[in-house]
Design a protein around this motif. Structure first.
Motif, short mmCIF file in Angstrom:
data_model
loop_
_atom_site.label_atom_id
_atom_site.label_comp_id
_atom_site.label_asym_id
_atom_site.label_seq_id
_atom_site.Cartn_x
_atom_site.Cartn_y
_atom_site.Cartn_z
N GLU A 11 -19.70 -7.50 24.63
CA GLU A 11 -18.31 -7.13 24.33
C GLU A 11 -17.37 -7.56 25.46
O GLU A 11 -16.29 -8.09 25.22
CB GLU A 11 -18.23 -5.62 24.14
N LEU A 12 -17.85 -7.33 26.67
CA LEU A 12 -17.02 -7.69 27.83
C LEU A 12 -16.80 -9.19 27.89
O LEU A 12 -15.74 -9.66 28.29
CB LEU A 12 -17.68 -7.22 29.13
N ARG A 13 -17.81 -9.93 27.51
CA ARG A 13 -17.70 -11.40 27.57
C ARG A 13 -16.60 -11.90 26.63
O ARG A 13 -16.04 -12.98 26.85
CB ARG A 13 -19.03 -12.06 27.17
N LYS A 14 -16.31 -11.13 25.61
CA LYS A 14 -15.30 -11.57 24.65
C LYS A 14 -13.87 -11.36 25.16
O LYS A 14 -12.91 -11.88 24.61
CB LYS A 14 -15.49 -10.82 23.33
N LEU A 15 -13.76 -10.54 26.18
CA LEU A 15 -12.42 -10.22 26.68
C LEU A 15 -11.69 -11.49 27.15
O LEU A 15 -12.32 -12.38 27.72
CB LEU A 15 -12.51 -9.27 27.87
N PRO A 16 -10.38 -11.56 26.91
CA PRO A 16 -9.65 -12.74 27.38
C PRO A 16 -9.63 -12.77 28.92
O PRO A 16 -9.45 -11.74 29.57
CB PRO A 16 -8.23 -12.56 26.83
N GLY A 17 -9.84 -13.94 29.48
CA GLY A 17 -9.79 -14.09 30.94
C GLY A 17 -11.13 -13.93 31.61
O GLY A 17 -11.28 -14.26 32.79
N VAL A 18 -12.12 -13.44 30.90
CA VAL A 18 -13.42 -13.24 31.53
C VAL A 18 -14.23 -14.53 31.42
O VAL A 18 -14.32 -15.14 30.35
CB VAL A 18 -14.18 -12.07 30.87
N VAL A 19 -14.76 -14.94 32.55
CA VAL A 19 -15.52 -16.19 32.58
C VAL A 19 -17.01 -15.93 32.45
O VAL A 19 -17.74 -16.61 31.74
CB VAL A 19 -15.23 -16.98 33.87
N ARG A 20 -17.47 -14.89 33.12
CA ARG A 20 -18.91 -14.59 33.05
C ARG A 20 -19.12 -13.12 33.34
O ARG A 20 -18.30 -12.46 33.99
CB ARG A 20 -19.68 -15.45 34.05
N VAL A 21 -20.24 -12.64 32.86
CA VAL A 21 -20.62 -11.25 33.17
C VAL A 21 -22.11 -11.28 33.52
O VAL A 21 -22.92 -11.81 32.76
CB VAL A 21 -20.38 -10.32 31.96
N ASP A 22 -22.44 -10.77 34.68
CA ASP A 22 -23.84 -10.72 35.10
C ASP A 22 -24.17 -9.32 35.56
O ASP A 22 -23.30 -8.60 36.04
CB ASP A 22 -24.09 -11.68 36.27
N GLU A 23 -25.45 -8.97 35.43
CA GLU A 23 -25.87 -7.68 35.95
C GLU A 23 -26.62 -7.91 37.25
O GLU A 23 -27.48 -8.78 37.33
CB GLU A 23 -26.76 -6.97 34.94
N GLN A 24 -26.25 -7.13 38.23
CA GLN A 24 -26.87 -7.30 39.54
C GLN A 24 -27.02 -5.94 40.19
O GLN A 24 -26.03 -5.25 40.41
CB GLN A 24 -25.97 -8.19 40.41
N ASP A 25 -28.23 -5.55 40.48
CA ASP A 25 -28.53 -4.27 41.15
C ASP A 25 -27.82 -3.10 40.47
O ASP A 25 -27.21 -2.27 41.15
CB ASP A 25 -28.11 -4.31 42.63
N GLY A 26 -27.84 -3.05 39.19
CA GLY A 26 -27.21 -1.95 38.46
C GLY A 26 -25.70 -2.01 38.44
O GLY A 26 -25.04 -1.08 37.96
N LEU A 27 -25.13 -3.08 38.93
CA LEU A 27 -23.68 -3.24 38.87
C LEU A 27 -23.37 -4.48 38.05
O LEU A 27 -24.15 -5.42 38.03
CB LEU A 27 -23.10 -3.41 40.27
N LEU A 28 -22.24 -4.47 37.40
CA LEU A 28 -21.83 -5.66 36.64
C LEU A 28 -20.91 -6.52 37.50
O LEU A 28 -19.99 -6.01 38.13
CB LEU A 28 -21.09 -5.25 35.36
N GLN A 29 -21.20 -7.78 37.52
CA GLN A 29 -20.32 -8.72 38.22
C GLN A 29 -19.55 -9.48 37.15
O GLN A 29 -20.13 -10.22 36.37
CB GLN A 29 -21.14 -9.72 39.05
N ILE A 30 -18.26 -9.25 37.12
CA ILE A 30 -17.45 -9.88 36.08
C ILE A 30 -16.52 -10.89 36.74
O ILE A 30 -15.63 -10.53 37.51
CB ILE A 30 -16.63 -8.84 35.29
N GLY A 31 -16.77 -12.16 36.43
CA GLY A 31 -15.88 -13.19 36.97
C GLY A 31 -14.72 -13.39 36.01
O GLY A 31 -14.91 -13.52 34.79
N CYS A 32 -13.50 -13.39 36.55
CA CYS A 32 -12.37 -13.53 35.64
C CYS A 32 -11.25 -14.35 36.28
O CYS A 32 -11.21 -14.53 37.50
CB CYS A 32 -11.85 -12.18 35.21
#
Lengths: 344, 358
Positions: free
Chosen positions: A271-292
């Motif tokens: 769902e997050l990946r569909k957001l406008p402006g979001v380039v990538r979403v990764d999970e890392q150590d229980g945290l989400l890294q959202i590049g935008c």
């Protein structure tokens, strides 16, 4: 590495597009090359710096920054290419160039058995400033860099930071149009760095002096430079202001949001990946890294809360020069950022 | 009129503020500022600024003080021995008596060498001491790159170093020489003739040229070597080589190439000329030959073999100054050439070097 080469082309072309509507550059370097025997110290460097700009030349040690600076001052002859400073050819008219350009070498030395004042007076006399005017200027400059109290002390008693400031005062004595500072922050404590950089910035702003400074301390320089050029192995890789560099380098991913949310599942990520402006979403150590592309933190938090998740951490990470530096010099994985700079 | 007044004011201002820039002098400077602005005199040329600074650096340095003390000591000692032994050492004879004053520089009773010998021995040390760290210490201190960033030509630095060194040496030698003359005048009670005076002046000039050779050599080494210690040791090694070992080596070579059974006069002459040529490659030997000829007018020739047809009919009288100078002209030319070669070497190396910060 291939990506970065592409980026270089983009950036250089951008700079060229900008050029026509600007004034005549105060420093213009064309296809400058310097060879030491077989080793190429500077390779086909093309650079132009506008009047009143603060330009940072960044690169690791041995990248050819100092050699470039020496060629600008006519202290070293280029193998090929041209350097023009203040409209003068540095190779043919080095004296005229040095009359207009102040240069602060990276490890500045003073005559230890002379006072700071006498050291400056000597320089003033070398510049053929008449005696009385020289005295006034030396006093004024010492005051400007905050060394009035130490003026009558011998230079051997000066601390590293005082030497740098004395050096800056000396550079300003001749009322230069351009000042070139080679690693001005080297070996200074954080407070000293801050003071020196503020001083440089104030000078550029108040007196309209063009400043070129070289450094490998990227985030220090980042604070005051209008533009930076990254210089590696004798070549200028990219050029531009810090945000545009970051933008260009990180695939339009200007910042990363670090989001702590519970629970994390694949639907949420999709769902997050569909957001406008979001380039990538990764999970890392229980945290989400959202590049935008831009700051979408408020919208993101709204969506997360509406979807019934609990949001316990949200941090905006912006790429600083350190990250850019790592990317270029250490060939790290894209977006692997171990030393991202946090912005509040 | 106003201009004149302001000039005088400025001059006094400089004198006042020359020593210490205390508060009083800056007030004075301010009061003269107005006067100065009406007639702005041109600031001195940067070259002379560097020369001035270098000279004051040399004169205020410890090593110069030590060398000066050493020179004064040797000067006193040699003068003392000359005065005490001048009566016994000098054979009586009209021709010699007329050059009694010159004996002050050359006579010795065997315990303490004469001034001439001291100069030929200590002179090189003085030259080396003033030049061995001329360029490399500035480079190591990081002041060279700072100076190079000023609007001056690069060769000003090395030229000024040489000019400053040679001026200090010249001043020192002329002071010492005239001091000896003055003291000799007081003790001997005989004034020197004009010819003696001229000979002494030429001797002093020759000494300065000889020391200039060592000065330039050490400046060249200071350009070549990064460490002052390396350049000092290399210079001293060369100095010891030329003053001690060179003659030994030449003697060995001379023994080797000596004709076993000379059957003809030419063989001997050729042999002697070869040995003399080899000896003359040493600047110290050239200097000794030249000073002896200048200070001892009775020396009529420097070659070992003089054909009888040349000596026949010659009067055993001392030479005139002009003739003595003519005799040492090759030596003098050789020394000046050596000075120039060393200077050129230093100059070329310096101009080609890249001036980087430390």
């Amino acid at each position: 590495m291939k990506q970065s080469t592409n980026m270089q082309i983009v950036d250089v072309s951008d700079a060229k597009l900008d050029a026509p509507d600007m004034r005549q550059p105060i420093i213009s370097i064309k296809d400058l090359t310097k060879m030491y025997d077989e080793h190429t110290a500077v390779n086909q460097l093309t650079l132009s710096i506008q009047e009143g700009e603060i330009y940072g030349l960044l690169g690791p040690n041995g990248a050819g920054k100092s050699t470039t600076i020496l060629m600008m001052l006519g202290l070293t002859e280029p193998t090929s290419g041209t350097v023009r400073v203040c409209g003068l050819d540095s190779v043919r008219q080095p004296i005229a160039v040095k009359r207009r350009v102040g240069y602060l070498p990276d490890d500045i030395g003073f005559y230890e058995d002379m006072t700071g004042y006498d050291n400056l007076m000597y320089t003033a006399r070398l510049n053929r400033i008449p005696e009385l005017e020289a005295r006034q200027r030396v006093d004024a400059m010492l005051q400007r860099v905050g060394l009035s109290d130490a003026a009558k002390k011998k230079a051997s008693t000066y601390s590293r930071g005082m030497r740098q400031r004395l050096g800056l005062a000396e550079v300003l004595l001749k009322k230069p149009e351009v000042i070139i500072l080679d690693e001005p922050t080297l070996g200074l404590d954080p407070e000293g760095v801050r003071e020196l950089l503020q001083l440089i910035k104030a000078l550029s702003r108040d007196e309209g002096i063009t400043v070129l400074l070289s450094s490998h301390h990227l985030h220090q320089v980042q604070q005051i430079c209008d533009r930076v050029g990254i210089f590696v192995k004798g070549e200028l890789l990219v050029e531009g202001d810090v945000p545009s560099l970051a933008k260009g380098l990180f695939l339009e991913e200007a910042l990363t949001l670090e989001v702590g949310v519970k629970p994390i599942n694949s639907e949420l990520i999709a769902e997050l990946r569909k957001l406008p402006g979001v380039v990538r979403v990764d999970e890392q150590d229980g945290l989400l890294q959202i590049g935008c592309k831009e700051d979408i933190s408020s919208e993101l938090s709204r969506i997360l809360i509406e979807s019934g998740c609990s949001l316990f951490h949200l941090q905006i990470k912006q790429y600083g020069l350190d990250e850019i530096y790592h990317r270029y010099f250490e060939g790290g994985e894209p977006n692997a950022g171990e030393s991202k700079q946090d912005t509040p | 009129m106003q201009e004149k007044v302001s000039r005088i004011l400025r001059k006094t201002g400089q004198v006042f503020s020359g020593g210490g820039r205390d508060a009083g002098s800056s007030v004075f400077a301010e009061t003269t500022a107005y006067a100065a602005s009406t007639a702005s005199r041109k600031a001195p040329h940067p070259f002379w600024i560097i020369v001035r600074k270098e000279m004051s650096d040399i004169m205020l340095s410890w090593r110069y003080v030590i060398l000066l003390a050493l020179m004064l000591l040797t000067c006193g000692a040699s003068l003392y021995t000359a005065i005490t032994s001048i009566k016994t050492a000098v054979p009586t004879g009209e021709a010699v008596d007329s050059f009694l004053f010159l004996r002050l520089f050359t006579v010795s009773d065997g315990t303490i060498p004469s001034f001439m010998t001291f100069v030929s021995f200590l002179g090189p040390l003085l030259g080396i001491a003033l030049g061995f760290d001329a360029v490399n210490s500035e480079r190591n201190k990081g002041t060279l790159s700072r100076m190079m960033a000023q609007p001056i030509h690069r060769d000003y630095v090395i030229n000024a170093k040489f000019v400053a060194g040679i001026s200090v040496i010249g001043l020192l030698f002329f002071a010492l020489g005239l001091l000896i003359m003055g003291l000799g005048l007081l003790t001997l009670g005989i004034p020197p003739s004009f010819e003696e005076f001229l000979r002494m002046i030429f001797f002093l000039m020759l000494s300065v040229v000889y020391i200039a050779f060592w000065l330039n050599l050490s400046i060249a080494f200071s350009v070549r070597f990064r460490q002052p210690a390396t350049s000092a040791l290399s210079c001293i090694a060369l100095w010891i080589f030329f003053s001690v070992f060179y003659t030994m080596i030449i003697e060995m070579i001379a023994k080797g190439i000596a004709p076993v059974n000379p059957t003809h006069m030419d063989q001997l002459v050729n042999y002697q000329q070869t040995v003399q040529f080899l000896l003359r490659l040493s600047p110290g030997h050239l200097f000794n030959e030249a000073t002896m000829t200048l200070l001892m007018p009775e020396i009529r020739t420097l070659s070992l073999f003089v054909p009888p047809e040349q000596t026949y009919g010659a009067l055993p009288s001392p030479l005139s100054v002009g003739q003595s100078l003519l005799l040492v002209w090759p030596q003098l030319t050789g020394l000046i050439a050596a000075v120039l070669v060393c200077f050129m070497a230093a100059y070329m190396m310096f101009m080609r070097q890249e001036i980087r910060s430390r």
